[in-house]
Design a protein around this motif. Structure first.
Motif, PDB file in Angstrom:
ATOM      1  N   LEU A  76       0.433  -1.149   0.325  1.00  0.00           N
ATOM      2  CA  LEU A  76      -0.115  -0.541   0.135  1.00  0.00           C
ATOM      3  C   LEU A  76       1.138   0.890   0.309  1.00  0.00           C
ATOM      4  O   LEU A  76       1.030   2.185  -0.647  1.00  0.00           O
ATOM      5  N   ARG A  81      -9.581  -7.563  -5.408  1.00  0.00           N
ATOM      6  CA  ARG A  81     -11.597  -6.238  -4.868  1.00  0.00           C
ATOM      7  C   ARG A  81     -10.399  -5.447  -3.449  1.00  0.00           C
ATOM      8  O   ARG A  81     -10.385  -4.729  -3.507  1.00  0.00           O
ATOM      9  N   ASN A  82      -9.107  -6.084  -3.020  1.00  0.00           N
ATOM     10  CA  ASN A  82      -8.478  -5.468  -2.136  1.00  0.00           C
ATOM     11  C   ASN A  82      -7.350  -4.840  -3.534  1.00  0.00           C
ATOM     12  O   ASN A  82      -6.981  -3.642  -2.374  1.00  0.00           O
ATOM     13  N   LEU A  83      -6.714  -4.881  -3.933  1.00  0.00           N
ATOM     14  CA  LEU A  83      -4.726  -4.213  -4.399  1.00  0.00           C
ATOM     15  C   LEU A  83      -5.634  -5.226  -6.359  1.00  0.00           C
ATOM     16  O   LEU A  83      -4.357  -5.376  -6.630  1.00  0.00           O
ATOM     17  N   PHE A 131      -5.097  -2.248  -8.383  1.00  0.00           N
ATOM     18  CA  PHE A 131      -4.171  -1.602  -8.442  1.00  0.00           C
ATOM     19  C   PHE A 131      -3.054  -1.921  -8.853  1.00  0.00           C
ATOM     20  O   PHE A 131      -1.921  -1.013  -9.362  1.00  0.00           O
ATOM     21  N   ARG A 157      -9.877  -6.792 -14.823  1.00  0.00           N
ATOM     22  CA  ARG A 157      -9.350  -5.832 -15.693  1.00  0.00           C
ATOM     23  C   ARG A 157      -7.810  -5.744 -14.586  1.00  0.00           C
ATOM     24  O   ARG A 157      -7.033  -4.544 -14.835  1.00  0.00           O
TER      25      ARG A 157
END
Lengths: 109, 467, 398
Positions: free
Chosen positions: C252, C284-286, C288, C332
């Protein structure tokens, strides 16, 4: 009008049952039954009247409504327990999420 | 070990549980109670399920809190760019007479009901005062093409102004396409203007919903769609349906009509309670249960089509799936809390009045000014950050409303103060009586059921959610 | 047909002379042929025969003999001030390759091969984890000379090298010195993509993230493993309590500063049965992160010792892997599958399957001869103790 003798009545001990949970459960019943909550000595007395066919009620319907209401109250009690245990960390997370915005506000002239 | 914020709802014999950002798991009653009492241990299966869903965290850990905070912030990020959508009602005139229409019928005669240049100029200034870096200008009516010269003026002026202030601007014309001709098409092509039209289904259904002198609304609409696809390209034209009682039993035919016209998907919408619908009592003709059955049938039919390999999303499902599968901000302003009135969209009426939403304008046509914010003579700030609007938004927050604040579906839902005001005379509404609420829960549950029981359909739904 | 054995990257010289002992290790760049310029003092001419030795004997440069024929004893070799002789099995040595040579012991290591797409530099053997499947088991020794060696080698690396990988141990063990090395990469090799494998926990510290970010490297990625969505499962795989929490936080913090991150998941019996849960969690959480790599297990190092706990036939997680890939792709997220043969992968996964095994340890088996997917397949590890799925069989038609 007061309580008709055909009303469904459910009682809870005030020592173990919170009023807030009863009110939240009653709220969820809106549209299917009205719920009038009174406090009598150390009891909460809930008077339930189905919205449809309030005068023509089978004992089967009564029982179903009673169970439904008890389920709703159980759920609201559980929600209270959860809130008590998680409101602290919830505020921490909200502060993490949006707290920097607040400090940015404070920095503004 | 610590419990993290969670919500739940009884669902038959099990419980649907969600975390602070709406990730769902299903637990038995026993599992839920064990979880709340923290009677879980690594390796017992429940610990793992709960940990992965951010329902519990370990002592001294911080990553999950940071993840939840980050995701919450992402889900709210649309608030940084308020009012991306600006609706210009360039005329009230229309030559159709649709029973559910949410504007008054007016004759096609006089320009008494057209937007003036001065009004348009002021409205554009307000639109460009919005903090959003990219705005969308949508032309509505009546039938906006009846005032095509004004559309041209506004587009030209907007493009100039966009360049000056450094914003991007997109244009859409919401039209019945009866007046679509080569001139209009050429203009749309050279200015990148999108077209959005109404297509309620096959000809008899569409024409019944949309009476017009000549009775040929469907023919004109489909011809317009084909022409637009040809000249502008298939991505530049979209269609929306409206549901009436007559539609309820014919969902497959409606979908087939959309397929026949090579449209890129379908939005199975409910009937709204505003305008003529209320006046002509069309809204009473079916309740949420009837609509949910229609929707479920339609969605399953659409999934069948997708299983053959054709990508054809249903857009209502897609909206909710995007909320469920990602934290990215969406352009859709109608399913948000804080509500999208004013903050999501502003409506500039032909007469210079400014409304917080399209439905708010329609209520005003019936004498209810609750969502009228002011006039185009005002600034953006004074319109949007007015006590009136902020009170409406603040009082309807799902994060605070009774039942909503504990609702397991809340992260994927929205406040709809206009709907609740129109149907219950209160922006919050009592959700047990709200058809909006029943619809939202119904659709979300249907999607969850499909995700859990059909791997093939789940893959299709995931794809929609990631678009 | 390609090599079936693992390229030997380590060895001991038969003979050496004249290599400075000022540092524990000297780097040597090989130059072959008369026309190949030798421009640095570290350049050694590559010689395989008596004729070649004759041709270079009078130059001032060092000479690297690759031969079993004792060429170093020939009179032509006498004039070579600096000379190293290695056995003929290192005949893969070629122009541009860089060798790290320790004159005291005669031991050497191939640091960099010009013709390879998979150059990997070892930064340290020290590590704060003890992964059950570790391919490079940690050693608690002072091996900071490795960083010095790398610093000396970097100026010699071909400027058009597409990518370099840094591995360990834990690469950020001496993070200050390592960040210096990365700065050298940025300056010496601005066009080379740098991939750093790390457990990511150092990035919990703001000073480390700050230094990393301050590099402003044009193409730097941290490859960080996450083995599960569940803390104790991840912690168990890496044998370090608290690892999951810090690793996620480190990611993060890196992404907060717009640094590139790849999440890596090694697939074995502890991680593969949970792969749908893990990848759903990642989506869902990472979502990016810049890339997710799902990797077949290399049966080497600790993986062999822990085989009972770790071995799972890829055929048995084939469907879960397909669903996991679909979840990530639908969200994606860039996803690739490494080190798994096409015949054990569900066809839906083929577009994501990458030929990932380093060339020096990559091979095929007999069944592959008639497989129509062979040229696209990642093949097998030849390193360690190769273990095959029962599903290996040639694909004869689509």
């Amino acid at each position: 009008m007061g309580g008709a003798t055909t009303d469904l009545v459910v009682e809870f001990g005030a020592a173990v049952q919170s009023l807030g949970a009863l009110q939240a459960a009653a709220y969820r019943l809106i549209g299917s039954a009205t719920c009038q909550i009174d406090q009598v000595a150390d009891h909460f007395v809930c008077r339930l009247t189905p919205v449809n066919n309030p005068n023509k009620k089978s004992s089967h319907d009564s029982e179903a409504l009673r169970i439904h209401f008890l389920d709703l109250v159980t759920d609201e009690n559980l929600r209270e327990r959860i809130a008590a245990r998680t409101d602290g960390v919830r505020n921490v997370i909200l502060a993490l999420a949006f707290g920097s915005l607040a400090s940015a506000q404070n920095d503004r002239p | 070990m610590e419990l993290l914020p969670l919500r739940f709802e009884r669902a038959g014999k099990s419980y649907l549980v969600s975390n602070m950002v709406g990730d769902f798991v299903r637990l038995s009653g026993d599992e839920l109670n064990r979880l709340v009492d923290l009677r879980v241990r690594p390796g017992d299966g429940l610990y793992e399920k709960a940990y992965a869903a951010h329902l519990i965290t370990g002592e001294g850990q911080t990553a999950q809190r940071q993840l939840l905070a980050l995701r919450l912030r992402s889900r709210m990020a649309y608030l940084r760019e308020p009012t991306p959508l600006h609706i210009f009602v360039v005329t009230l005139r229309c030559e159709h007479s649709c029973p559910y229409c949410q504007v008054s019928r007016q004759s096609t005669d006089r320009s008494k009901f057209d937007m003036s240049e001065e009004t348009a100029r002021h409205a554009l200034n307000i639109a460009f005062e919005s903090p959003s870096k990219r705005i969308k200008i949508e032309f509505q009516g009546g039938e906006p093409l009846l005032n095509f010269p004004m559309i041209k003026n506004i587009v030209a002026a907007a493009r100039t102004q966009a360049g000056t202030v450094g914003k991007a601007v997109d244009f859409v014309i919401a039209s019945n396409l009866a007046l679509l001709d080569d001139t209009v098409l050429a203009f749309c092509k050279s200015n990148g203007v999108l077209l959005s039209t109404s297509l309620d289904g096959p000809a008899d259904l569409h024409n019944k919903n949309r009476p017009r002198p000549g009775g040929n609304s469907h023919e004109l609409a489909t011809r317009g769609i084909r022409r637009a696809q040809e000249v502008l390209g298939p991505e530049q034209i979209g269609a929306l349906m409206t549901t009436t009682e007559a539609s309820l039993d014919r969902v497959e035919e409606i979908v087939d009509e959309y397929l026949r016209l090579d449209l890129d998907g379908i939005f199975l919408r409910p009937l709204s309670p505003y305008g003529f619908a209320v006046k002509t009592k069309a809204i009473r003709k079916y309740n949420s249960k009837g609509w949910l059955e229609f929707y479920a049938r339609g969605l399953r039919y659409v999934l069948e089509i997708n299983r053959t390999g054709r990508h054809f999303p249903e857009f209502y499902a897609t909206l909710i799936l995007k909320r469920m599968f990602a934290d990215r901000p969406l352009g859709y302003v109608d399913l948000r809390s804080p509500a999208g009135i004013g903050l999501g969209a502003l409506v500039y009426n032909y007469d210079g009045k400014v409304f917080a939403s399209d439905e708010g304008r329609m209520l005003a046509e019936m004498g209810d000014q609750t969502f009228e914010l002011g006039s185009v003579a005002q600034s953006y700030r004074s319109l949007v950050f007015s006590d009136k609007l902020l009170d409406l938004i603040g009082s309807s927050l799902t994060q605070c409303a009774p039942e909503c604040l504990d609702c397991v579906y809340e992260a994927h839902c929205g406040a709809d103060p206009v709907y609740h005001h129109a149907t219950q005379a209160d922006p919050v509404g009592m959700k047990p009586l709200s058809e909006f609420c029943a619809r939202q829960k119904g659709v979300t549950n249907l999607l969850l059921e499909i995700l859990e029981t059909s791997p093939q359909d789940a893959a299709i739904l995931r794809r929609w959610g990631g678009m | 047909m390609g090599r079936h054995v693992t390229l030997p990257l380590y060895g001991t010289a038969i003979f050496s002379r004249g290599v400075s002992t000022a540092t524990a290790s000297s780097v040597v760049r090989l130059r072959s042929g008369l026309d190949s310029p030798a421009t640095s003092a570290a350049d050694f001419k590559l010689v395989r025969s008596k004729e070649e030795l004759q041709a270079v004997a009078d130059s001032h440069h060092g000479v690297m003999i690759v031969s079993d024929e004792g060429l170093e004893d020939l009179p032509q070799a006498a004039d070579c001030a600096r000379l190293i002789s290695v056995p003929a099995k290192f005949d893969y040595f070629s122009d541009g390759d860089i060798i790290g040579f320790q004159p005291q012991s005669g031991r050497f290591r191939t640091l960099y091969r010009r013709a390879s797409a998979h150059n990997s530099l070892l930064v340290t053997d020290r590590c704060n984890h003890y992964c059950l499947m570790c391919s490079q088991p940690p050693k608690d020794i002072d091996d900071r000379w490795l960083l010095e060696e790398i610093k000396a080698a970097l100026p010699l690396v071909a400027k058009d090298t597409k990518s370099l990988c840094f591995t360990g141990g834990e690469t950020l063990t001496d993070w200050r010195e390592f960040v210096d090395v990365l700065a050298d990469c940025r300056d010496e090799l601005p066009d080379t993509a740098i991939h750093v494998l790390s457990n990511g926990r150092a990035f919990v510290r703001d000073e480390v993230v700050a230094a990393w970010t301050a590099l402003r490297h044009p193409n730097l990625t941290a490859g960080i493993p996450i083995y599960s969505a569940v803390d104790h499962v991840h912690d168990y795989v890496v044998q370090a309590r608290g690892a999951f929490d810090e690793t996620v936080l480190g990611i993060l913090k890196l992404k907060d500063r717009a640094q590139r991150v790849e999440v890596r998941v090694v697939l074995h019996a502890l991680t593969a049965p949970r792969i749908v849960e893990t990848c759903t969690w990642l989506a869902r959480n990472l979502p990016f992160v810049d890339h997710v790599a799902l990797m077949g297990l290399e049966n080497i190092g600790f993986a062999i010792a822990n085989a009972n706990e770790l071995w799972i036939d890829p055929i048995d997680y084939r469907l879960g892997l397909a669903e996991a890939v679909d979840v990530l792709a639908s969200a994606r997220v860039n996803v690739s599958v490494y080190n798994l043969q096409r015949c054990v992968l569900d066809r839906s996964v083929w577009p994501y399957a990458v030929q990932s095994i380093s060339d020096w340890k990559n091979g095929y088996v007999e069944e592959c001869d008639h497989c129509i997917e062979k040229t696209r397949c990642s093949g097998f590890f030849t390193s360690g103790r190769p273990r095959r799925s029962r599903g290996i069989s040639p694909i004869l038609a689509l």
